[in-house]
Design a protein around this motif. Sequence first.
Motif, mmCIF file in Angstrom:
data_model
loop_
_atom_site.group_PDB
_atom_site.id
_atom_site.type_symbol
_atom_site.label_atom_id
_atom_site.label_comp_id
_atom_site.label_asym_id
_atom_site.label_seq_id
_atom_site.Cartn_x
_atom_site.Cartn_y
_atom_site.Cartn_z
ATOM 1 N N ASP A 86 43.717 26.356 35.600
ATOM 2 C CA ASP A 86 44.548 27.029 34.603
ATOM 3 C C ASP A 86 44.129 28.488 34.533
ATOM 4 O O ASP A 86 43.066 28.869 35.041
ATOM 5 N N ARG A 87 44.958 29.307 33.904
ATOM 6 C CA ARG A 87 44.664 30.733 33.771
ATOM 7 C C ARG A 87 44.599 31.129 32.304
ATOM 8 O O ARG A 87 45.366 30.609 31.487
ATOM 9 N N PRO A 88 43.715 32.067 31.956
ATOM 10 C CA PRO A 88 43.665 32.533 30.567
ATOM 11 C C PRO A 88 44.842 33.454 30.260
ATOM 12 O O PRO A 88 45.463 34.013 31.176
ATOM 13 N N ASP A 89 45.148 33.603 28.980
ATOM 14 C CA ASP A 89 46.184 34.568 28.578
ATOM 15 C C ASP A 89 45.650 35.993 28.655
ATOM 16 O O ASP A 89 46.422 36.930 28.866
ATOM 17 N N SER A 90 44.347 36.137 28.485
ATOM 18 C CA SER A 90 43.723 37.455 28.646
ATOM 19 C C SER A 90 42.250 37.252 28.953
ATOM 20 O O SER A 90 41.688 36.178 28.735
ATOM 21 N N GLY A 91 41.624 38.307 29.483
ATOM 22 C CA GLY A 91 40.210 38.246 29.820
ATOM 23 C C GLY A 91 39.981 37.968 31.295
ATOM 24 O O GLY A 91 40.924 37.742 32.060
ATOM 25 N N THR A 92 38.722 37.980 31.693
ATOM 26 C CA THR A 92 38.362 37.770 33.098
ATOM 27 C C THR A 92 37.344 36.636 33.223
ATOM 28 O O THR A 92 36.497 36.447 32.349
ATOM 29 N N ILE A 93 37.437 35.926 34.337
ATOM 30 C CA ILE A 93 36.492 34.857 34.664
ATOM 31 C C ILE A 93 35.998 35.120 36.077
ATOM 32 O O ILE A 93 36.798 35.182 37.021
ATOM 33 N N THR A 94 34.700 35.283 36.224
ATOM 34 C CA THR A 94 34.096 35.562 37.520
ATOM 35 C C THR A 94 33.106 34.446 37.846
ATOM 36 O O THR A 94 32.264 34.104 37.027
ATOM 37 N N VAL A 95 33.232 33.879 39.032
ATOM 38 C CA VAL A 95 32.333 32.816 39.483
ATOM 39 C C VAL A 95 31.773 33.206 40.844
ATOM 40 O O VAL A 95 32.532 33.467 41.780
ATOM 41 N N ALA A 96 30.465 33.293 40.936
ATOM 42 C CA ALA A 96 29.785 33.646 42.182
ATOM 43 C C ALA A 96 30.339 34.942 42.777
ATOM 44 O O ALA A 96 30.531 35.059 43.989
ATOM 45 N N GLY A 97 30.590 35.919 41.906
ATOM 46 C CA GLY A 97 31.044 37.231 42.354
ATOM 47 C C GLY A 97 32.530 37.355 42.607
ATOM 48 O O GLY A 97 33.019 38.452 42.909
ATOM 49 N N THR A 98 33.279 36.266 42.475
ATOM 50 C CA THR A 98 34.724 36.304 42.685
ATOM 51 C C THR A 98 35.436 36.241 41.345
ATOM 52 O O THR A 98 35.190 35.322 40.551
ATOM 53 N N GLU A 99 36.310 37.207 41.090
ATOM 54 C CA GLU A 99 37.097 37.194 39.860
ATOM 55 C C GLU A 99 38.246 36.205 40.045
ATOM 56 O O GLU A 99 39.278 36.517 40.641
ATOM 57 N N VAL A 100 38.038 35.002 39.533
ATOM 58 C CA VAL A 100 38.976 33.898 39.742
ATOM 59 C C VAL A 100 40.356 34.219 39.194
ATOM 60 O O VAL A 100 41.378 33.814 39.757
ATOM 61 N N THR A 101 40.404 34.972 38.105
ATOM 62 C CA THR A 101 41.672 35.282 37.455
ATOM 63 C C THR A 101 42.563 36.195 38.291
ATOM 64 O O THR A 101 43.739 36.361 37.982
ATOM 65 N N LYS A 102 42.036 36.773 39.351
ATOM 66 C CA LYS A 102 42.845 37.660 40.204
ATOM 67 C C LYS A 102 43.354 36.982 41.469
ATOM 68 O O LYS A 102 44.149 37.562 42.211
ATOM 69 N N LEU A 103 42.910 35.757 41.723
ATOM 70 C CA LEU A 103 43.289 35.085 42.960
ATOM 71 C C LEU A 103 44.692 34.494 42.873
ATOM 72 O O LEU A 103 45.104 34.000 41.823
ATOM 73 N N SER A 104 45.406 34.537 43.988
ATOM 74 C CA SER A 104 46.710 33.883 44.058
ATOM 75 C C SER A 104 46.520 32.372 44.090
ATOM 76 O O SER A 104 45.410 31.886 44.308
ATOM 77 N N ARG A 105 47.592 31.629 43.896
ATOM 78 C CA ARG A 105 47.490 30.163 43.893
ATOM 79 C C ARG A 105 46.950 29.638 45.226
ATOM 80 O O ARG A 105 46.120 28.731 45.254
ATOM 81 N N SER A 106 47.424 30.195 46.326
ATOM 82 C CA SER A 106 46.968 29.713 47.636
ATOM 83 C C SER A 106 45.498 30.046 47.866
ATOM 84 O O SER A 106 44.725 29.218 48.369
#
Length: 243
Positions: A57-77
Amino acid sequence: MALVELRGVTKRFRKGDETITPLDQVDLDIVAGEFVSLMGPSGTGKSTLLNLVSGIDRPDSGTITVAGTEVTKLSRSKLADWRAANLGYIFQTHNLIPVLTAYENVELPTLLLKLTASERRQRVELALEAVGLSDRADHYPRQLSGGQEQRVGIARAIVAHPQVVVADEPTGSLDAETSEQVQTLLQRLNKELNITLLMVTHDSDVAAIATRQLVLDHGKFLERDGTSPTRKAEGGKMIKQFG
């Protein structure tokens, strides 16, 4: 730098005419090698947090970074590829495929990775060994006890050597004795293999096995002592992996 980092994360849902905000501008740091448990009343967003961290799922606002990757910026694929390589998920009800053996169920996540057949076999064997089920590799789910099924699910979650493993009520469907066995296993995986765990539970005794305990209260995270869970990261990347 924290392994898991949430900054200003908000998530809202509509329920009829009402807007529910289970996560409200929350910050959270989880350091590599930590075992973090999360408690809170039903419907307060604990499972929502796991889905956000895992990119389901995606947040309505804010950022989530896991192991240096900003997950909230990744495309579905790209999210699907990232999740396969970096995220392990332990379900409450095992979610094993009944027509596959324990070995084949554990092997499934490795099929999404660029591994040779021998590399896949080595990882599956190591994962089954880690959960004490090497002698049940050829058994189907119907031939396993509930605790053994959950251990297969845990092996499946760690087989890809993920950066973080999230667990949603991993003992919720087990009897007391089997629950204790799974708790001991999770502690051992964290301490001996340095696997980073984020676990949701309703059971305070289960929560207590973690190295850090959080409570979700009115859209905010609190340590069990009432302080903020955002803190300086200690260390960096995962020090070692099993195998």
